[in-house]
Design a protein around this motif. Structure first.
Motif, PDB file in Angstrom:
ATOM      1  N   MET A   1       0.844  -1.178   0.000  1.00 11.04           N
ATOM      2  CA  MET A   1       0.000   0.000   0.000  1.00 11.04           C
ATOM      3  C   MET A   1       0.891   1.244   0.000  1.00 11.04           C
ATOM      4  N   TYR A   2       0.453   2.256  -0.706  1.00 12.60           N
ATOM      5  CA  TYR A   2       1.239   3.471  -0.854  1.00 12.60           C
ATOM      6  C   TYR A   2       0.444   4.711  -0.462  1.00 12.60           C
ATOM      7  N   ILE A   3       1.189   5.772  -0.107  1.00 11.43           N
ATOM      8  CA  ILE A   3       0.595   7.089   0.122  1.00 11.43           C
ATOM      9  C   ILE A   3       1.250   8.076  -0.828  1.00 11.43           C
ATOM     10  N   THR A   4       0.598   9.208  -1.025  1.00  9.71           N
ATOM     11  CA  THR A   4       1.112  10.236  -1.926  1.00  9.71           C
ATOM     12  C   THR A   4       2.085  11.154  -1.183  1.00  9.71           C
ATOM     13  N   VAL A   5       2.753  11.996  -1.943  1.00  7.57           N
ATOM     14  CA  VAL A   5       3.665  12.985  -1.357  1.00  7.57           C
ATOM     15  C   VAL A   5       2.901  13.885  -0.392  1.00  7.57           C
ATOM     16  N   LYS A   6       1.707  14.315  -0.810  1.00  9.78           N
ATOM     17  CA  LYS A   6       0.905  15.203   0.030  1.00  9.78           C
ATOM     18  C   LYS A   6       0.531  14.525   1.348  1.00  9.78           C
ATOM     19  N   GLN A   7       0.148  13.252   1.284  1.00  8.75           N
ATOM     20  CA  GLN A   7      -0.211  12.527   2.496  1.00  8.75           C
ATOM     21  C   GLN A   7       0.996  12.345   3.415  1.00  8.75           C
ATOM     22  N   ALA A   8       2.160  12.055   2.835  1.00  7.54           N
ATOM     23  CA  ALA A   8       3.381  11.911   3.636  1.00  7.54           C
ATOM     24  C   ALA A   8       3.750  13.239   4.292  1.00  7.54           C
ATOM     25  N   ALA A   9       3.608  14.338   3.558  1.00 11.06           N
ATOM     26  CA  ALA A   9       3.921  15.659   4.101  1.00 11.06           C
ATOM     27  C   ALA A   9       3.031  15.983   5.296  1.00 11.06           C
ATOM     28  N   GLU A  10       1.749  15.687   5.180  1.00 12.01           N
ATOM     29  CA  GLU A  10       0.824  15.937   6.293  1.00 12.01           C
ATOM     30  C   GLU A  10       1.147  15.027   7.480  1.00 12.01           C
ATOM     31  N   LYS A  11       1.456  13.778   7.202  1.00 17.63           N
ATOM     32  CA  LYS A  11       1.771  12.798   8.245  1.00 17.63           C
ATOM     33  C   LYS A  11       3.027  13.192   9.026  1.00 17.63           C
ATOM     34  N   TRP A  12       4.052  13.685   8.317  1.00 14.87           N
ATOM     35  CA  TRP A  12       5.340  13.998   8.933  1.00 14.87           C
ATOM     36  C   TRP A  12       5.490  15.462   9.340  1.00 14.87           C
ATOM     37  N   GLY A  13       4.536  16.304   8.957  1.00 14.31           N
ATOM     38  CA  GLY A  13       4.600  17.719   9.332  1.00 14.31           C
ATOM     39  C   GLY A  13       5.669  18.505   8.585  1.00 14.31           C
ATOM     40  N   ILE A  14       5.897  18.160   7.316  1.00 15.62           N
ATOM     41  CA  ILE A  14       6.854  18.893   6.475  1.00 15.62           C
ATOM     42  C   ILE A  14       6.175  19.240   5.155  1.00 15.62           C
ATOM     43  N   SER A  15       6.831  20.036   4.346  1.00 14.57           N
ATOM     44  CA  SER A  15       6.227  20.476   3.088  1.00 14.57           C
ATOM     45  C   SER A  15       6.274  19.388   2.016  1.00 14.57           C
ATOM     46  N   ASP A  16       5.359  19.510   1.033  1.00 12.81           N
ATOM     47  CA  ASP A  16       5.347  18.598  -0.113  1.00 12.81           C
ATOM     48  C   ASP A  16       6.685  18.642  -0.830  1.00 12.81           C
ATOM     49  N   ARG A  17       7.209  19.853  -0.998  1.00  9.97           N
ATOM     50  CA  ARG A  17       8.477  20.022  -1.703  1.00  9.97           C
ATOM     51  C   ARG A  17       9.610  19.268  -1.008  1.00  9.97           C
ATOM     52  N   ARG A  18       9.632  19.345   0.328  1.00  5.99           N
ATOM     53  CA  ARG A  18      10.675  18.649   1.092  1.00  5.99           C
ATOM     54  C   ARG A  18      10.557  17.127   0.912  1.00  5.99           C
ATOM     55  N   VAL A  19       9.330  16.615   0.898  1.00  3.64           N
ATOM     56  CA  VAL A  19       9.123  15.177   0.711  1.00  3.64           C
ATOM     57  C   VAL A  19       9.624  14.764  -0.673  1.00  3.64           C
ATOM     58  N   ARG A  20       9.279  15.543  -1.723  1.00  3.67           N
ATOM     59  CA  ARG A  20       9.752  15.217  -3.070  1.00  3.67           C
ATOM     60  C   ARG A  20      11.274  15.235  -3.144  1.00  3.67           C
ATOM     61  N   LEU A  21      11.901  16.203  -2.478  1.00  8.89           N
ATOM     62  CA  LEU A  21      13.360  16.281  -2.452  1.00  8.89           C
ATOM     63  C   LEU A  21      13.958  15.057  -1.771  1.00  8.89           C
ATOM     64  N   LEU A  22      13.393  14.663  -0.640  1.00  3.92           N
ATOM     65  CA  LEU A  22      13.876  13.484   0.073  1.00  3.92           C
ATOM     66  C   LEU A  22      13.716  12.228  -0.783  1.00  3.92           C
ATOM     67  N   CYS A  23      12.616  12.135  -1.517  1.00  2.00           N
ATOM     68  CA  CYS A  23      12.403  10.986  -2.416  1.00  2.00           C
ATOM     69  C   CYS A  23      13.464  10.968  -3.509  1.00  2.00           C
ATOM     70  N   SER A  24      13.697  12.114  -4.132  1.00  2.00           N
ATOM     71  CA  SER A  24      14.661  12.168  -5.239  1.00  2.00           C
ATOM     72  C   SER A  24      16.085  11.891  -4.772  1.00  2.00           C
ATOM     73  N   GLU A  25      16.390  12.190  -3.506  1.00  2.79           N
ATOM     74  CA  GLU A  25      17.713  11.915  -2.946  1.00  2.79           C
ATOM     75  C   GLU A  25      17.834  10.489  -2.429  1.00  2.79           C
ATOM     76  N   GLY A  26      16.736   9.713  -2.503  1.00  2.00           N
ATOM     77  CA  GLY A  26      16.758   8.332  -2.051  1.00  2.00           C
ATOM     78  C   GLY A  26      16.763   8.173  -0.545  1.00  2.00           C
ATOM     79  N   LYS A  27      16.287   9.166   0.175  1.00  2.00           N
ATOM     80  CA  LYS A  27      16.329   9.124   1.639  1.00  2.00           C
ATOM     81  C   LYS A  27      15.064   8.541   2.259  1.00  2.00           C
ATOM     82  N   ILE A  28      14.050   8.255   1.427  1.00  2.13           N
ATOM     83  CA  ILE A  28      12.832   7.628   1.928  1.00  2.13           C
ATOM     84  C   ILE A  28      12.774   6.216   1.360  1.00  2.13           C
TER      85      ILE A  28
END
Length: 107
Positions: A1-28
């Protein structure tokens, strides 16, 4: 099961942009790219924030550095000239870069 960037951002209390950056850097772990979207595993953990955080106040740091500098005084003439030149070059370059940013020369 997967969640979207927006859902992860809300869950973790950070911005959508930060989540996308973390994904692109392979940190998630468990994040995969589908087309233009990132799909993040529902059990993925929020990565640690690796950015530097100051532990002392700015004024305390300045006072500490000033005391260290005072122990090295008086400066030699050569050291004084080197530091002056370095300061002038650094701040002239940076101020020119800031002033030139965003300007557009049209014919």
């Amino acid at each position: 099961m997967y969640i979207t960037v927006k859902q992860a951002a809300e869950k973790w209390g950070i911005s959508d942009r930060r989540v996308r950056l973390l994904c692109s850097e392979g940190k998630i772990s468990g994040a995969t790219r589908e087309g233009r979207s990132w799909m993040i595993s529902t059990n993925a953990k929020k990565p640690e924030d690796g950015r530097f955080k100051a532990t002392e106040s700015l004024l305390t740091a300045i006072d500490r550095k000033k005391r260290g500098l005072d122990t090295r005084r008086p400066l030699t003439e050569g050291e004084w000239e080197r530091l002056t030149e370095e300061f002038i070059i650094e701040y002239t370059y940076n101020s020119n870069a800031i002033e030139g940013r965003g300007r557009c020369n049209i014919g």
